[in-house]
Design a protein around this motif. Structure first.
Motif, PDB file in Angstrom:
ATOM      1  N   ILE A 165      41.763  -2.442  76.977  1.00 15.56           N
ATOM      2  CA  ILE A 165      40.484  -2.895  77.562  1.00 15.56           C
ATOM      3  C   ILE A 165      39.951  -4.064  76.748  1.00 15.56           C
ATOM      4  O   ILE A 165      39.515  -5.079  77.290  1.00 15.56           O
ATOM      5  CB  ILE A 165      39.445  -1.748  77.585  1.00 15.56           C
ATOM      6  CG1 ILE A 165      40.030  -0.504  78.240  1.00 15.56           C
ATOM      7  CG2 ILE A 165      38.161  -2.186  78.271  1.00 15.56           C
ATOM      8  CD1 ILE A 165      39.124   0.725  78.171  1.00 15.56           C
ATOM      9  N   THR A 166      39.996  -3.938  75.423  1.00 14.51           N
ATOM     10  CA  THR A 166      39.494  -5.028  74.569  1.00 14.51           C
ATOM     11  C   THR A 166      40.229  -6.329  74.908  1.00 14.51           C
ATOM     12  O   THR A 166      39.602  -7.386  75.062  1.00 14.51           O
ATOM     13  CB  THR A 166      39.706  -4.688  73.076  1.00 14.51           C
ATOM     14  OG1 THR A 166      39.228  -3.366  72.827  1.00 14.51           O
ATOM     15  CG2 THR A 166      39.012  -5.693  72.180  1.00 14.51           C
ATOM     16  N   GLY A 167      41.547  -6.241  75.042  1.00 10.09           N
ATOM     17  CA  GLY A 167      42.338  -7.441  75.367  1.00 10.09           C
ATOM     18  C   GLY A 167      41.869  -8.075  76.664  1.00 10.09           C
ATOM     19  O   GLY A 167      41.718  -9.299  76.762  1.00 10.09           O
ATOM     20  N   SER A 168      41.599  -7.226  77.620  1.00  7.56           N
ATOM     21  CA  SER A 168      41.170  -7.719  78.922  1.00  7.56           C
ATOM     22  C   SER A 168      39.789  -8.377  78.831  1.00  7.56           C
ATOM     23  O   SER A 168      39.531  -9.421  79.449  1.00  7.56           O
ATOM     24  CB  SER A 168      41.143  -6.525  79.886  1.00  7.56           C
ATOM     25  OG  SER A 168      40.794  -6.916  81.160  1.00  7.56           O
TER      26      SER A 168
ATOM     27  N   ILE B 212      42.054  -3.247  83.836  1.00  6.14           N
ATOM     28  CA  ILE B 212      42.367  -4.150  84.942  1.00  6.14           C
ATOM     29  C   ILE B 212      41.140  -4.907  85.435  1.00  6.14           C
ATOM     30  O   ILE B 212      41.184  -6.107  85.668  1.00  6.14           O
ATOM     31  CB  ILE B 212      43.023  -3.331  86.078  1.00  6.14           C
ATOM     32  CG1 ILE B 212      44.374  -2.819  85.579  1.00  6.14           C
ATOM     33  CG2 ILE B 212      43.185  -4.162  87.341  1.00  6.14           C
ATOM     34  CD1 ILE B 212      45.070  -1.886  86.505  1.00  6.14           C
ATOM     35  N   PHE B 213      40.036  -4.184  85.543  1.00  5.55           N
ATOM     36  CA  PHE B 213      38.848  -4.743  86.176  1.00  5.55           C
ATOM     37  C   PHE B 213      38.388  -6.096  85.603  1.00  5.55           C
ATOM     38  O   PHE B 213      38.224  -7.054  86.358  1.00  5.55           O
ATOM     39  CB  PHE B 213      37.733  -3.700  86.135  1.00  5.55           C
ATOM     40  CG  PHE B 213      36.559  -4.058  86.972  1.00  5.55           C
ATOM     41  CD1 PHE B 213      36.690  -4.206  88.351  1.00  5.55           C
ATOM     42  CD2 PHE B 213      35.326  -4.273  86.396  1.00  5.55           C
ATOM     43  CE1 PHE B 213      35.606  -4.551  89.137  1.00  5.55           C
ATOM     44  CE2 PHE B 213      34.234  -4.612  87.171  1.00  5.55           C
ATOM     45  CZ  PHE B 213      34.370  -4.752  88.541  1.00  5.55           C
ATOM     46  N   PRO B 214      38.192  -6.223  84.277  1.00  5.79           N
ATOM     47  CA  PRO B 214      37.662  -7.500  83.763  1.00  5.79           C
ATOM     48  C   PRO B 214      38.534  -8.710  84.121  1.00  5.79           C
ATOM     49  O   PRO B 214      38.017  -9.727  84.574  1.00  5.79           O
ATOM     50  CB  PRO B 214      37.618  -7.295  82.238  1.00  5.79           C
ATOM     51  CG  PRO B 214      37.624  -5.830  82.045  1.00  5.79           C
ATOM     52  CD  PRO B 214      38.374  -5.236  83.197  1.00  5.79           C
ATOM     53  N   VAL B 215      39.836  -8.599  83.971  1.00  4.35           N
ATOM     54  CA  VAL B 215      40.681  -9.767  84.280  1.00  4.35           C
ATOM     55  C   VAL B 215      40.853  -9.960  85.772  1.00  4.35           C
ATOM     56  O   VAL B 215      40.942 -11.097  86.255  1.00  4.35           O
ATOM     57  CB  VAL B 215      42.062  -9.703  83.596  1.00  4.35           C
ATOM     58  CG1 VAL B 215      41.996 -10.142  82.171  1.00  4.35           C
ATOM     59  CG2 VAL B 215      42.727  -8.364  83.748  1.00  4.35           C
TER      60      VAL B 215
ATOM     61  N   GLU C 185      38.327 -12.127  87.248  1.00  4.50           N
ATOM     62  CA  GLU C 185      38.464 -13.543  86.900  1.00  4.50           C
ATOM     63  C   GLU C 185      39.751 -14.149  87.444  1.00  4.50           C
ATOM     64  O   GLU C 185      40.029 -15.315  87.211  1.00  4.50           O
ATOM     65  CB  GLU C 185      38.517 -13.677  85.373  1.00  4.50           C
ATOM     66  CG  GLU C 185      37.225 -13.442  84.684  1.00  4.50           C
ATOM     67  CD  GLU C 185      36.333 -14.668  84.697  1.00  4.50           C
ATOM     68  OE1 GLU C 185      36.786 -15.747  84.260  1.00  4.50           O
ATOM     69  OE2 GLU C 185      35.192 -14.534  85.158  1.00  4.50           O
ATOM     70  N   GLY C 186      40.562 -13.349  88.079  1.00  3.00           N
ATOM     71  CA  GLY C 186      41.843 -13.852  88.581  1.00  3.00           C
ATOM     72  C   GLY C 186      42.835 -14.188  87.480  1.00  3.00           C
ATOM     73  O   GLY C 186      43.677 -15.074  87.635  1.00  3.00           O
ATOM     74  N   ILE C 187      42.740 -13.504  86.353  1.00  2.00           N
ATOM     75  CA  ILE C 187      43.675 -13.763  85.243  1.00  2.00           C
ATOM     76  C   ILE C 187      44.847 -12.773  85.352  1.00  2.00           C
ATOM     77  O   ILE C 187      44.622 -11.566  85.368  1.00  2.00           O
ATOM     78  CB  ILE C 187      42.984 -13.581  83.871  1.00  2.00           C
ATOM     79  CG1 ILE C 187      41.776 -14.508  83.751  1.00  2.00           C
ATOM     80  CG2 ILE C 187      43.975 -13.792  82.720  1.00  2.00           C
ATOM     81  CD1 ILE C 187      40.858 -14.189  82.582  1.00  2.00           C
ATOM     82  N   PRO C 188      46.085 -13.262  85.399  1.00  2.00           N
ATOM     83  CA  PRO C 188      47.210 -12.322  85.478  1.00  2.00           C
ATOM     84  C   PRO C 188      47.471 -11.630  84.143  1.00  2.00           C
ATOM     85  O   PRO C 188      47.151 -12.169  83.081  1.00  2.00           O
ATOM     86  CB  PRO C 188      48.409 -13.200  85.844  1.00  2.00           C
ATOM     87  CG  PRO C 188      47.918 -14.599  85.877  1.00  2.00           C
ATOM     88  CD  PRO C 188      46.498 -14.656  85.446  1.00  2.00           C
ATOM     89  N   ILE C 189      48.034 -10.441  84.231  1.00  3.32           N
ATOM     90  CA  ILE C 189      48.444  -9.712  83.021  1.00  3.32           C
ATOM     91  C   ILE C 189      49.964  -9.701  82.998  1.00  3.32           C
ATOM     92  O   ILE C 189      50.598  -9.443  84.018  1.00  3.32           O
ATOM     93  CB  ILE C 189      47.962  -8.240  83.038  1.00  3.32           C
ATOM     94  CG1 ILE C 189      46.463  -8.141  83.297  1.00  3.32           C
ATOM     95  CG2 ILE C 189      48.321  -7.540  81.732  1.00  3.32           C
ATOM     96  CD1 ILE C 189      45.957  -6.695  83.415  1.00  3.32           C
ATOM     97  N   ASN C 190      50.518  -9.989  81.846  1.00  3.04           N
ATOM     98  CA  ASN C 190      51.971  -9.928  81.708  1.00  3.04           C
ATOM     99  C   ASN C 190      52.312  -8.825  80.700  1.00  3.04           C
ATOM    100  O   ASN C 190      51.931  -8.899  79.540  1.00  3.04           O
ATOM    101  CB  ASN C 190      52.481 -11.294  81.214  1.00  3.04           C
ATOM    102  CG  ASN C 190      53.985 -11.452  81.315  1.00  3.04           C
ATOM    103  OD1 ASN C 190      54.528 -12.422  80.813  1.00  3.04           O
ATOM    104  ND2 ASN C 190      54.675 -10.542  81.957  1.00  3.04           N
ATOM    105  N   ILE C 191      53.006  -7.787  81.178  1.00  3.61           N
ATOM    106  CA  ILE C 191      53.441  -6.716  80.279  1.00  3.61           C
ATOM    107  C   ILE C 191      54.753  -7.158  79.647  1.00  3.61           C
ATOM    108  O   ILE C 191      55.706  -7.505  80.352  1.00  3.61           O
ATOM    109  CB  ILE C 191      53.679  -5.394  81.065  1.00  3.61           C
ATOM    110  CG1 ILE C 191      52.465  -5.015  81.910  1.00  3.61           C
ATOM    111  CG2 ILE C 191      54.096  -4.263  80.123  1.00  3.61           C
ATOM    112  CD1 ILE C 191      51.282  -4.505  81.166  1.00  3.61           C
TER     113      ILE C 191
ATOM    114  N   HIS D 184      38.168 -17.154  79.307  1.00  4.64           N
ATOM    115  CA  HIS D 184      38.810 -17.700  80.520  1.00  4.64           C
ATOM    116  C   HIS D 184      40.274 -18.030  80.242  1.00  4.64           C
ATOM    117  O   HIS D 184      40.741 -19.146  80.460  1.00  4.64           O
ATOM    118  CB  HIS D 184      38.074 -18.951  81.020  1.00  4.64           C
ATOM    119  CG  HIS D 184      36.618 -18.717  81.262  1.00  4.64           C
ATOM    120  ND1 HIS D 184      36.165 -17.863  82.231  1.00  4.64           N
ATOM    121  CD2 HIS D 184      35.521 -19.193  80.626  1.00  4.64           C
ATOM    122  CE1 HIS D 184      34.841 -17.811  82.190  1.00  4.64           C
ATOM    123  NE2 HIS D 184      34.425 -18.615  81.220  1.00  4.64           N
ATOM    124  N   ALA D 185      40.972 -17.026  79.755  1.00  9.84           N
ATOM    125  CA  ALA D 185      42.389 -17.232  79.412  1.00  9.84           C
ATOM    126  C   ALA D 185      43.212 -17.510  80.666  1.00  9.84           C
ATOM    127  O   ALA D 185      42.830 -17.126  81.771  1.00  9.84           O
ATOM    128  CB  ALA D 185      42.910 -15.980  78.719  1.00  9.84           C
TER     129      ALA D 185
END
Ligand code: ASP
Length: 439
Positions: free
Chosen positions: A188-191, A249-252, A255-261, A198-199
């Motif tokens: 969550i912190t990362g997100s 998931i919610f915060p990013v 903002e439309g920021i993708p997450i890459n695992i 605005h990563a």
């Protein structure tokens, strides 16, 4: 390009893992904000530092001597510091922790020290600035997370800072009292950091190469999902697939920021990209298969039910009054079936039955236990003919009796109810038909 990178506990369990992480961060200029977890397990029987901290604090809170437990924790950190040949001392920090534990600073404070100390080491190792999460992640006076305040604090603080380490998992209330998120909360912190700066990308580094199409405990070496949408992920996580904390998931997403695992131990793998939406076609028609055992069904029959307005509401109200969540409610003309978690339901079973009798006077009620639900999820299903047909012929060939079918109106998933004992066979059969036959 600006990236926020979060590393999980297994990625930071010892100095060798730290070195891998250092290499990953240094290999790309854009990896500017780093969110570490506490050191995780070094080997399967090992204990996570967070768990050691909880245990240590329990002793402190009971007024017992906790010096041996605290020493075990500091040994873990010194193993990392020495392995990295850093000239960092955490002496003062440990003295402070000991004092705070004696003063009963609270369980959350205790657990948060895992990330706090790891963040100190990470900052020293990378030469990045250390920002205490207590100063930028805010909880309100009732202990609820304050998203707006956090976003403005983080944005303001990080605007002044080219590169920083922000420990995961915790924050603080206005008065400085430390609070943690639930377990796994560094995600969550990362997100939150990604949103605030605005990563372009939030990289979440762990010990698997992304989300797998299905559970590796059921299918050997399942394929990796290359791209998944947030909605698909939600469906799969709800059914038990876990890699990422749900609240991450919610915060990013907003903002439309993708997450890459990504996998710290295999940085060459591309991992899984989680996106808001995509026109990339999934490799297979389905994106993933997940499921859970331990449901039961309550089947309510009453002739002419279909013309009785309010019938469904009255039945569901009985469950609501008993504080029981329902999972699925397939219905027929004169029947309505409610799927619930068996362990939640068992205790209240007789109250619910009596309640339904009083509320709708049914002809009869029948219950079945030891059921499993399987979700076959995929954005590709909408535009493909025959997906359901393939699922059910695969199950028939595998001699699995289907007890319930529910295709959500989103056409994003098909939920199938089977008996617990058929669960693994069913998942394998569905995987084989969609993935193995395509290889
Ligand atoms: N260290 C915490 C835990 O073990 C938080 C995290 O790793 O994300 O749950």
């Amino acid at each position: 390009m600006k990236k926020v990178v979060k590393f999980g506990g297994s990625s930071l369990a010892n100095s060798d893992q730290f070195r891998k992480v250092g290499e990953i961060i240094r290999s790309e200029e854009s990896r500017r904000y780093v969110v570490p977890s506490a050191p995780g397990k070094r080997f399967p029987e090992d204990t996570k530092v967070t768990d050691l901290l909880y245990a240590c604090y329990n002793k402190a809170a009971a007024g017992e001597d906790f010096s041996r437990e605290l020493k075990e924790i500091s040994d873990r950190y010194y193993e990392i510091i020495c392995g990295l040949e850093l000239s960092l001392s955490l002496e003062e920090e440990f003295q402070q922790i000991e004092k705070d534990f004696k003063a009963q600073a609270g369980t959350d404070y205790a657990a948060s020290r895992g990330e706090f100390l790891n963040g100190k080491i990470m900052a020293a190792y990378l030469g990045f600035e250390f920002i205490d999460a207590a100063s930028v992640i805010r909880f309100d006076k009732n202990g609820n997370f304050d998203a707006d305040k956090t976003d403005s604090l983080l944005a303001k603080r990080l605007a002044k800072c080219e590169r920083a380490v922000i420990p995961g998992f915790y924050g603080a209330m206005e008065d400085g009292m430390v609070k943690t998120f639930s377990r796994g909360g560094s995600d969550i912190t990362g997100s939150l950091v990604a949103k605030a700066v605005h990563a372009d990308l939030y990289e979440n580094w762990t010990d698997v190469s992304g989300f797998l199409v299905t559970d590796p405990r059921i299918v050997d070496d399942p394929a990796v999902i290359e791209t998944i949408t947030y909605r698909e992920l939600r469906e799969l996580s709800y059914m038990g697939a876990t890699v990422l904390h749900e609240d991450a998931i919610f915060p990013v997403q907003k903002e439309g920021i993708p997450i890459n695992i990504r996998n710290t131990n295999r940085p060459e793998d591309k991992g899984t990209l989680i996106v808001e939406s995509t026109c990339r076609k999934p490799r297979y028609v389905i994106t993933g298969i997940a499921g859970k055992k331990g449901f039961c069904s309550i089947n309510i029959e009453k002739s002419m039910m279909n013309s009785e307005i309010g019938f469904g509401r009255k039945v569901l109200q009985v469950f609501e009054e008993q504080g029981i969540n329902f999972e699925h409610v397939p219905s027929g003309i004169d029947t309505m079936t409610v799927y619930v978690h068996q362990d939640e339901f068992e205790e209240k079973e007789q109250q619910v039955i009596a309640g339904i009798h009083r509320a709708v006077n049914p002809d009869f009620i029948e219950m079945e236990s030891d059921l499993a639900l399987i979700a076959v999820v995929g954005r590709g299903m909408k535009s493909q003919r025959g997906t359901a047909g393939r699922v059910f012929s695969a199950l028939a060939h595998a001699h699995v009796n289907v007890k319930m079918i529910d295709q959500g109106s989103s056409e994003l998933n098909i939920i199938i109810g089977v008996e617990n004992r058929d669960f693994e066979t069913a998942v394998k059969a569905i995987y084989d038909i969609f993935v193995m036959t395509q290889l």
